[in-house]
Design a protein around this motif. Structure first.
Motif, PDB file in Angstrom:
ATOM      1  N   SER A  11     -30.527  24.463  11.213  1.00 30.34           N
ATOM      2  CA  SER A  11     -29.826  23.536  10.050  1.00 30.34           C
ATOM      3  C   SER A  11     -28.179  23.666   9.822  1.00 30.34           C
ATOM      4  CB  SER A  11     -30.435  24.171   8.865  1.00 30.34           C
ATOM      5  OG  SER A  11     -30.107  25.417   8.570  1.00 30.34           O
ATOM      6  N   SER A  12     -27.659  24.609  10.764  1.00 28.96           N
ATOM      7  CA  SER A  12     -26.081  24.702  10.731  1.00 28.96           C
ATOM      8  C   SER A  12     -25.603  25.206  11.873  1.00 28.96           C
ATOM      9  CB  SER A  12     -25.977  25.929   9.661  1.00 28.96           C
ATOM     10  OG  SER A  12     -24.779  26.287   9.340  1.00 28.96           O
ATOM     11  N   LEU A  14     -24.437  26.501  15.304  1.00 31.37           N
ATOM     12  CA  LEU A  14     -24.779  26.232  16.934  1.00 31.37           C
ATOM     13  C   LEU A  14     -26.049  25.639  16.976  1.00 31.37           C
ATOM     14  CD1 LEU A  14     -23.464  29.763  18.238  1.00 31.37           C
ATOM     15  CD2 LEU A  14     -22.007  27.664  18.047  1.00 31.37           C
ATOM     16  N   ARG A  34     -34.808  27.842   7.154  1.00 32.44           N
ATOM     17  CA  ARG A  34     -35.367  27.872   6.088  1.00 32.44           C
ATOM     18  C   ARG A  34     -34.870  26.654   5.058  1.00 32.44           C
ATOM     19  NH1 ARG A  34     -32.241  33.210   4.464  1.00 32.44           N
ATOM     20  NH2 ARG A  34     -30.986  32.131   5.746  1.00 32.44           N
ATOM     21  N   SER A  35     -33.939  26.025   5.444  1.00 29.47           N
ATOM     22  CA  SER A  35     -33.208  24.722   4.504  1.00 29.47           C
ATOM     23  C   SER A  35     -33.736  23.470   5.037  1.00 29.47           C
ATOM     24  CB  SER A  35     -32.044  25.005   4.025  1.00 29.47           C
ATOM     25  OG  SER A  35     -31.054  25.084   5.397  1.00 29.47           O
ATOM     26  N   ASP A  50     -39.088  30.830   7.398  1.00 27.28           N
ATOM     27  CA  ASP A  50     -38.309  31.955   7.294  1.00 27.28           C
ATOM     28  C   ASP A  50     -38.883  32.956   8.527  1.00 27.28           C
ATOM     29  OD1 ASP A  50     -37.252  34.253   6.995  1.00 27.28           O
ATOM     30  OD2 ASP A  50     -37.191  34.437   4.659  1.00 27.28           O
ATOM     31  N   ILE A  51     -37.934  33.064   9.610  1.00 30.22           N
ATOM     32  CA  ILE A  51     -38.484  33.870  10.618  1.00 30.22           C
ATOM     33  C   ILE A  51     -38.741  35.338  10.303  1.00 30.22           C
ATOM     34  CG2 ILE A  51     -37.461  32.531  12.282  1.00 30.22           C
ATOM     35  CD1 ILE A  51     -35.425  34.548  12.844  1.00 30.22           C
ATOM     36  N   ASN A  77     -31.799  31.688  18.002  1.00 30.61           N
ATOM     37  CA  ASN A  77     -30.389  31.394  17.555  1.00 30.61           C
ATOM     38  C   ASN A  77     -30.230  31.742  16.044  1.00 30.61           C
ATOM     39  OD1 ASN A  77     -27.735  29.866  17.342  1.00 30.61           O
ATOM     40  ND2 ASN A  77     -28.890  28.898  15.717  1.00 30.61           N
ATOM     41  N   SER A 127     -26.955  36.031  21.470  1.00 31.27           N
ATOM     42  CA  SER A 127     -26.469  37.235  20.837  1.00 31.27           C
ATOM     43  C   SER A 127     -25.071  37.307  20.204  1.00 31.27           C
ATOM     44  CB  SER A 127     -26.733  38.547  21.767  1.00 31.27           C
ATOM     45  OG  SER A 127     -26.349  39.556  21.368  1.00 31.27           O
ATOM     46  N   TYR A 141     -24.455  44.131  11.180  1.00 31.69           N
ATOM     47  CA  TYR A 141     -24.565  43.074  12.243  1.00 31.69           C
ATOM     48  C   TYR A 141     -24.410  43.571  13.507  1.00 31.69           C
ATOM     49  CZ  TYR A 141     -23.057  38.762  14.724  1.00 31.69           C
ATOM     50  OH  TYR A 141     -23.183  37.581  15.444  1.00 31.69           O
ATOM     51  N   LYS A 145     -27.662  43.543  16.458  1.00 32.75           N
ATOM     52  CA  LYS A 145     -27.298  42.761  17.744  1.00 32.75           C
ATOM     53  C   LYS A 145     -27.413  43.753  18.684  1.00 32.75           C
ATOM     54  CE  LYS A 145     -26.368  38.357  16.452  1.00 32.75           C
ATOM     55  NZ  LYS A 145     -27.295  37.061  16.892  1.00 32.75           N
ATOM     56  N   ILE A 174     -16.722  32.082  17.479  1.00 34.60           N
ATOM     57  CA  ILE A 174     -16.791  30.558  17.320  1.00 34.60           C
ATOM     58  C   ILE A 174     -16.746  30.004  15.921  1.00 34.60           C
ATOM     59  CG2 ILE A 174     -18.366  28.540  18.287  1.00 34.60           C
ATOM     60  CD1 ILE A 174     -20.078  30.737  19.524  1.00 34.60           C
ATOM     61  N   THR A 176     -17.778  28.313  13.478  1.00 37.50           N
ATOM     62  CA  THR A 176     -18.667  27.553  12.883  1.00 37.50           C
ATOM     63  C   THR A 176     -18.694  28.040  11.203  1.00 37.50           C
ATOM     64  OG1 THR A 176     -20.450  29.512  12.935  1.00 37.50           O
ATOM     65  CG2 THR A 176     -20.160  28.064  14.715  1.00 37.50           C
ATOM     66  N   TRP A 179     -18.315  31.744   9.301  1.00 37.56           N
ATOM     67  CA  TRP A 179     -17.131  32.386   9.008  1.00 37.56           C
ATOM     68  C   TRP A 179     -16.886  32.075   7.622  1.00 37.56           C
ATOM     69  CZ3 TRP A 179     -15.409  36.558  11.308  1.00 37.56           C
ATOM     70  CH2 TRP A 179     -15.758  36.704  12.900  1.00 37.56           C
TER      71      TRP A 179
HETATM   72  N1  LIG Z   1     -20.194  32.132  14.900  1.00 36.30           N
HETATM   73  C1  LIG Z   1     -19.782  32.647  15.708  1.00 36.30           C
HETATM   74  O1  LIG Z   1     -18.617  33.424  15.604  1.00 36.30           O
HETATM   75  C2  LIG Z   1     -20.902  33.563  16.481  1.00 36.30           C
HETATM   76  C3  LIG Z   1     -20.496  34.513  17.488  1.00 36.30           C
HETATM   77  C4  LIG Z   1     -21.431  35.146  18.356  1.00 36.30           C
HETATM   78  C5  LIG Z   1     -22.701  35.038  17.932  1.00 36.30           C
HETATM   79  N2  LIG Z   1     -23.067  34.227  16.807  1.00 36.30           N
HETATM   80  C6  LIG Z   1     -24.614  33.964  16.766  1.00 36.30           C
HETATM   81  O2  LIG Z   1     -24.849  32.585  16.860  1.00 36.30           O
HETATM   82  C7  LIG Z   1     -25.959  32.391  15.966  1.00 36.30           C
HETATM   83  C8  LIG Z   1     -25.850  31.278  15.022  1.00 36.30           C
HETATM   84  O3  LIG Z   1     -24.651  31.328  14.246  1.00 36.30           O
HETATM   85  P1  LIG Z   1     -23.798  30.022  13.586  1.00 36.30           P
HETATM   86  O4  LIG Z   1     -22.439  30.695  13.911  1.00 36.30           O
HETATM   87  O5  LIG Z   1     -24.310  28.977  13.965  1.00 36.30           O
HETATM   88  O6  LIG Z   1     -24.288  30.459  11.942  1.00 36.30           O
HETATM   89  P2  LIG Z   1     -24.486  29.431  11.005  1.00 36.30           P
HETATM   90  O7  LIG Z   1     -23.965  28.290  10.824  1.00 36.30           O
HETATM   91  O8  LIG Z   1     -24.476  30.625   9.701  1.00 36.30           O
HETATM   92  O9  LIG Z   1     -26.251  29.302  11.141  1.00 36.30           O
HETATM   93  C9  LIG Z   1     -27.053  30.374  10.957  1.00 36.30           C
HETATM   94  C10 LIG Z   1     -28.521  29.572  11.213  1.00 36.30           C
HETATM   95  O10 LIG Z   1     -29.472  30.803  11.026  1.00 36.30           O
HETATM   96  C11 LIG Z   1     -30.374  30.043  10.263  1.00 36.30           C
HETATM   97  N3  LIG Z   1     -31.303  31.261   9.696  1.00 36.30           N
HETATM   98  C12 LIG Z   1     -30.704  32.302   8.821  1.00 36.30           C
HETATM   99  N4  LIG Z   1     -31.647  33.261   8.509  1.00 36.30           N
HETATM  100  C13 LIG Z   1     -32.773  32.632   8.837  1.00 36.30           C
HETATM  101  C14 LIG Z   1     -34.183  32.926   8.663  1.00 36.30           C
HETATM  102  N5  LIG Z   1     -34.468  34.026   8.150  1.00 36.30           N
HETATM  103  N6  LIG Z   1     -35.167  32.121   9.229  1.00 36.30           N
HETATM  104  C15 LIG Z   1     -34.946  30.968   9.575  1.00 36.30           C
HETATM  105  N7  LIG Z   1     -33.441  30.778   9.912  1.00 36.30           N
HETATM  106  C16 LIG Z   1     -32.634  31.432   9.406  1.00 36.30           C
HETATM  107  C17 LIG Z   1     -29.451  29.273   9.072  1.00 36.30           C
HETATM  108  O11 LIG Z   1     -30.532  28.358   8.577  1.00 36.30           O
HETATM  109  P3  LIG Z   1     -31.126  28.527   6.903  1.00 36.30           P
HETATM  110  O12 LIG Z   1     -29.998  29.047   5.975  1.00 36.30           O
HETATM  111  O13 LIG Z   1     -31.353  27.043   6.655  1.00 36.30           O
HETATM  112  O14 LIG Z   1     -32.411  29.233   7.167  1.00 36.30           O
HETATM  113  C18 LIG Z   1     -28.609  28.472   9.956  1.00 36.30           C
HETATM  114  O15 LIG Z   1     -29.324  27.508  10.608  1.00 36.30           O
HETATM  115  C19 LIG Z   1     -26.361  33.530  15.326  1.00 36.30           C
HETATM  116  O16 LIG Z   1     -27.186  34.309  15.959  1.00 36.30           O
HETATM  117  C20 LIG Z   1     -25.037  34.307  15.392  1.00 36.30           C
HETATM  118  O17 LIG Z   1     -25.082  35.772  15.142  1.00 36.30           O
HETATM  119  C21 LIG Z   1     -22.239  33.537  16.208  1.00 36.30           C
END
Ligand SMILES: NC(=O)c1ccc[n+]([C@@H]2O[C@H](COP(=O)([O-])OP(=O)(O)OC[C@H]3O[C@@H](n4cnc5c(N)ncnc54)[C@H](OP(=O)(O)O)[C@@H]3O)[C@@H](O)[C@H]2O)c1
Length: 225
Positions: A11-12, A14, A34-35, A50-51, A77, A127, A141, A145, A174, A176, A179
């Motif tokens: 939903s958001s 990556l 979830r959303s 909700d995973i 993810n 990861s 966090y 991880k 990244i 997204t 942050w």
């Molecule tokens: N952005 C970075 O800098 C970065 C760097 C390294 C790794 N990562 C990793 O990349 C992945 C994606 O991050 P992002 O930056 O895209 O973050 P994001 O924009 O906050 O997206 C997180 C996603 O996870 C979902 N989520 C969270 N809790 C959940 C649950 N209990 N059940 C189902 N879905 C759930 C959220 O959807 P809902 O809220 O709708 O459930 C949302 O779609 C994460 O694992 C993060 O640790 C990110």
């Protein structure tokens, strides 16, 4: 023949980008969050789940079973990230990170084992550099991880006999929505979502005989400190 991909955290950020790219590539995509994600594409199936919740995971299994013959690609993810000093990190917050970032992928892979296609399925796990190195103010966090690495490496060995490929992506920061609300870091020295998709595309389109167990990548300026 249709190719099926399941992406958690669609939903958001990556997840949203990966779903878009996979649809362009002709995959039938099952997106989990979830959303929810409202995409008007007949090859997209939205799954609210909700995973962290085993009952909702069982409902997800029903949906996967009714709509696919197996999964060519599973992308772990979904994740959460909250910054707090150690003193400000409650046990609840610590557990919330483990439930989402570690137990969630455990639930997903355990539930989806029956949908693995021998010598075909590919598991891609998102990861983080925080699985390799400790950073201040993200103890929950980082711990979740680091634990995810152990989980995935164990399942990779267990499923080797099935010919299942595993890739763990280990990115630095990244830009997204993850942050949003974090003020101390400039987004200028973060990778873009396009940078991320470039690496994801390389992994998913690689020959099926090739496995990238782990790929570390980051912005050219280095890791955010
Ligand atoms: N952005 C970075 O800098 C970065 C760097 C390294 C790794 N990562 C990793 O990349 C992945 C994606 O991050 P992002 O930056 O895209 O973050 P994001 O924009 O906050 O997206 C997180 C996603 O996870 C979902 N989520 C969270 N809790 C959940 C649950 N209990 N059940 C189902 N879905 C759930 C959220 O959807 P809902 O809220 O709708 O459930 C949302 O779609 C994460 O694992 C993060 O640790 C990110």
């Amino acid at each position: 023949m249709e190719k099926y991909a399941l992406v958690t955290g669609c939903s958001s950020g990556l997840g949203f980008e990966m779903v878009g790219w996979l649809l362009e590539e002709g995959y039938v995509v099952l997106g989990v969050s979830r959303s929810g994600l409202d995409i008007n594409n007949s090859n997209y199936l939205d799954i609210i789940c909700d995973i962290t919740n085993e009952d909702e995971i069982q409902e997800l299994v029903e949906i996967v079973s009714q709509n696919t013959y197996g999964l060519n690609l599973v992308v772990n993810n979904a994740g959460i990230f909250e910054m707090n000093s150690l003193k400000e990190t409650s046990s609840e917050l610590f557990l919330k990170h483990f439930k989402t970032n570690t137990l969630g992928p455990f639930h997903i892979l355990k539930a989806l084992e029956d949908f693995m296609i021998e010598n075909e399925s590919h598991i891609v796990t998102i990861s983080s550099i925080a699985a390799k190195k400790g950073f201040p103010n993200v103890s929950a966090y980082c711990a979740s991880k680091f634990a995810l690495t152990g989980l995935i490496e164990s399942i990779r060995e267990e499923w080797k006999k099935l010919g299942i490929r595993f890739t763990t992506l280990v990115p630095g920061a990244i830009n997204t929505p993850l942050w949003d609300g974090v003020e101390d870091y400039s987004r200028e020295n973060m990778m873009t979502m396009d940078d991320f998709i470039h690496v994801f595309r390389m992994v998913v389109t690689s020959p099926s005989s090739v496995q990238f167990p782990e790929i570390n990548f980051q912005h050219k300026s280095g890791v955010l400190e």
